[in-house]
Scaffold this active site. Structure first.
Site, PDB file in Angstrom:
ATOM      1  N   LYS A 115      -9.716   0.318   7.258  1.00 21.32           N
ATOM      2  CA  LYS A 115      -9.298   1.737   7.164  1.00 21.32           C
ATOM      3  C   LYS A 115      -9.294   2.177   5.703  1.00 21.32           C
ATOM      4  CE  LYS A 115      -4.728   2.760   7.208  1.00 21.32           C
ATOM      5  NZ  LYS A 115      -4.220   3.578   6.079  1.00 21.32           N
ATOM      6  N   ASN A 116      -8.742   1.355   4.832  1.00 25.09           N
ATOM      7  CA  ASN A 116      -8.538   1.778   3.443  1.00 25.09           C
ATOM      8  C   ASN A 116      -9.773   1.659   2.573  1.00 25.09           C
ATOM      9  OD1 ASN A 116      -6.021   2.458   4.237  1.00 25.09           O
ATOM     10  ND2 ASN A 116      -4.955   0.785   3.201  1.00 25.09           N
ATOM     11  N   ARG A 135       5.389   9.618  -2.548  1.00 30.35           N
ATOM     12  CA  ARG A 135       3.924   9.736  -2.657  1.00 30.35           C
ATOM     13  C   ARG A 135       3.506  10.872  -3.607  1.00 30.35           C
ATOM     14  NH1 ARG A 135       2.058   6.936   2.009  1.00 30.35           N
ATOM     15  NH2 ARG A 135       0.230   6.327   0.825  1.00 30.35           N
ATOM     16  N   ASP A 171       1.195  -3.665   2.066  1.00 27.54           N
ATOM     17  CA  ASP A 171       0.879  -3.343   3.472  1.00 27.54           C
ATOM     18  C   ASP A 171       1.115  -4.528   4.402  1.00 27.54           C
ATOM     19  OD1 ASP A 171      -1.957  -1.174   2.698  1.00 27.54           O
ATOM     20  OD2 ASP A 171       0.209  -0.918   2.532  1.00 27.54           O
ATOM     21  N   ARG A 176      -2.899   5.038  13.849  1.00 25.40           N
ATOM     22  CA  ARG A 176      -3.494   5.500  12.580  1.00 25.40           C
ATOM     23  C   ARG A 176      -4.255   4.364  11.917  1.00 25.40           C
ATOM     24  NH1 ARG A 176       0.381   8.817   8.716  1.00 25.40           N
ATOM     25  NH2 ARG A 176      -1.607   8.749   7.623  1.00 25.40           N
TER      26      ARG A 176
END
Ligand code: EPZ
Length: 422
Positions: free
Chosen positions: A22-23, A121, A306, A398
């Site tokens: 994903k990243n 963030r 993560d 997600r």
């Protein structure tokens, strides 16, 4: 929001194919806005954040053919200054629209990005460094208002703190910039290395992938081509933890263990038998005792933030005491309260989680709060005695492709309860 109904305890064992990262996929998709020829990207994971990104690209007029691979043509964009706020706000990755759209449109008016509830963030490092590259950029009433004359200007950037996102935005701004851009103290996560490999495959001139010093020589044009996204190292680490906590054994295929060095080291310290090959790694925990291990998260190659909620869960049922120190996000602790409801003996003081292993967890009604916390709660449900119900499980969609079927194939007893059935 959907729920998961999970019956435990089960032993998780078998073979799992790891999906694309994903990243790595997210910045590469936004980077395709810089290319006005056909780009074909393979191994894109089917995830909510990817779908939202595709919707944003479509709103900009990008032509996309979604099949086994993603065929993208960003040659003709409409100057869409009113991208849907709900899409922009639903993912942190929308911050990577800033540089490509400034390059293409010379001015933007973008709503602030979203992201999980793991911290404030901020985007100050993005703003400050894009200014150094010549952008006139500010935040006003929750909008990023920015413009550049003709093009970005190369500069020497020294990152005052590690930021994956800001490093990526600077790279995207520097691709066509006048002269050379050097980034010192750049983030060196494998996902950034994958982005650089993608850009160089399309004709960019970037040196230093995987190091703290990245040098970008501006080029006139990128060309189209084909690229395969790297595997998702966090998904691999998550499945390794699944085997460790359930005393099982799992072989992860299509994954490069070199990107998980410290995680494998910590799992070995926890008593696991780890084997690795060029594109696979396996863990065997059957008949082995799980020992508590201290971890401190940090920028790559340190322990990945993560993976913190998943390893915190491991320490909850490992023998002995341990401390988990989270140094990257100030609020990546939302899983603690839920784990305590399941019998975990843990508490938080400042940015440290103090764990004392318990023999087992018991089922409870809990709620997911962010992506990596939700997957650690799903794993907790798999090893807890009884039926665990997890609310707000859409967070997991997600970042984990087909997670329940992958876990079911490993022996989990999981049912997704669609919110319309509640
Ligand atoms: C990326 O987030 C990842 N997200 C995160 O993964 C990952 O945890 C993080 O990098 C760190 O590795 C994506 O790639 C989509 P940062 P990002 O900029 O870019 C502060 C997941 O679960 N900061 O490296 O937002 C920031 O608040 C997600 O897949 C500033 O202060 O991370 C944080 O404390 C979660 N100012 C720290 O730096 C800024 O301008 C690291 O943030 C930018 C960041």
């Amino acid at each position: 929001m959907d729920k998961f109904r999970i019956k435990g305890p089960v032993q998780l064992k078998g073979v799992v194919n790891i999906s694309g990262s994903k990243n790595a996929a997210l910045p590469i998709l936004f980077a395709s806005l810089l290319i006005d020829e056909l780009v074909e990207i393979k191994n894109i994971p089917k995830l909510k954040d990817i779908n939202i990104t595709i919707k944003l690209l479509l709103e900009l007029g990008v032509k996309i053919k979604n099949g086994k691979s993603l065929k993208i043509n960003a040659s003709h964009l409409y100057k869409n200054y009113n991208l849907p706020k709900n899409l922009i706000q639903s993912i942190r990755a929308s911050i990577w629209l800033v540089s490509p759209l400034l390059v293409r449109f010379k001015k933007i008016n973008l709503f602030l990005p979203g992201g999980c509830s793991i911290g404030k963030r901020p985007i100050d490092l993005h703003i400050k460094n894009l200014k150094k590259l010549g952008a006139n950029i500010n935040i006003k009433n929750n909008y990023i208002i920015a413009s550049i004359d003709k093009n970005f200007k190369g500069s020497h950037i020294i990152m005052e703190k590690n930021s994956v996102g800001a490093t990526i935005n600077i790279i995207l701004a520097a691709i066509y910039a006048y002269n050379i851009t050097t980034i010192d103290n750049a983030s060196k996560e494998p996902e950034i290395k994958d982005l650089i490999n993608f850009l160089n495959t399309m004709g960019a001139n970037i040196k230093g992938a995987g190091t703290n010093k990245i040098i970008i020589k501006g080029v006139l044009k990128l060309k189209g081509g084909i690229y395969t996204i790297m595997d998702d190292r966090i998904e691999t680490g998550t499945f390794l933890i699944a085997a460790a906590i359930s005393k099982g054994n799992i072989l992860c295929k299509n994954t490069n263990p070199k990107n998980l060095g410290i995680v494998l080291k910590k799992l070995k310290s926890a008593g696991a038998e780890i084997k690795t090959g060029k594109d696979w790694c396996s863990i065997n925990m059957t008949y082995r005792k799980l020992k508590a291990v201290n971890i401190i998260t940090g920028p790559y190659p340190n322990f990945p933030t993560d993976m913190q909620p998943q390893f915190t869960l491991l320490n909850c049922i490992a023998l002995g005491k341990s401390i988990v120190t989270e140094t990257v996000f100030e609020n990546r602790f939302l899983h603690i309260h839920e784990l305590i409801k399941m019998g975990a003996n843990i508490f938080k003081k400042n940015n440290k989680i103090f764990c004392k292993g318990v023999k087992s967890l018991y089922s409870a009604k809990i709620k997911a709060t962010d992506l990596r916390a939700s997957v650690s709660l799903v794993l907790a449900g798999c090893i807890a005695t009884g039926i665990t119900i997890i609310n707000n499980i859409n967070y997991i969609d997600r970042g984990y492709e087909d997670i329940e079927n992958k876990l079911i194939s490993l022996g989990a007893n999981i049912t997704r309860i669609k919110n319309n059935k509640i």
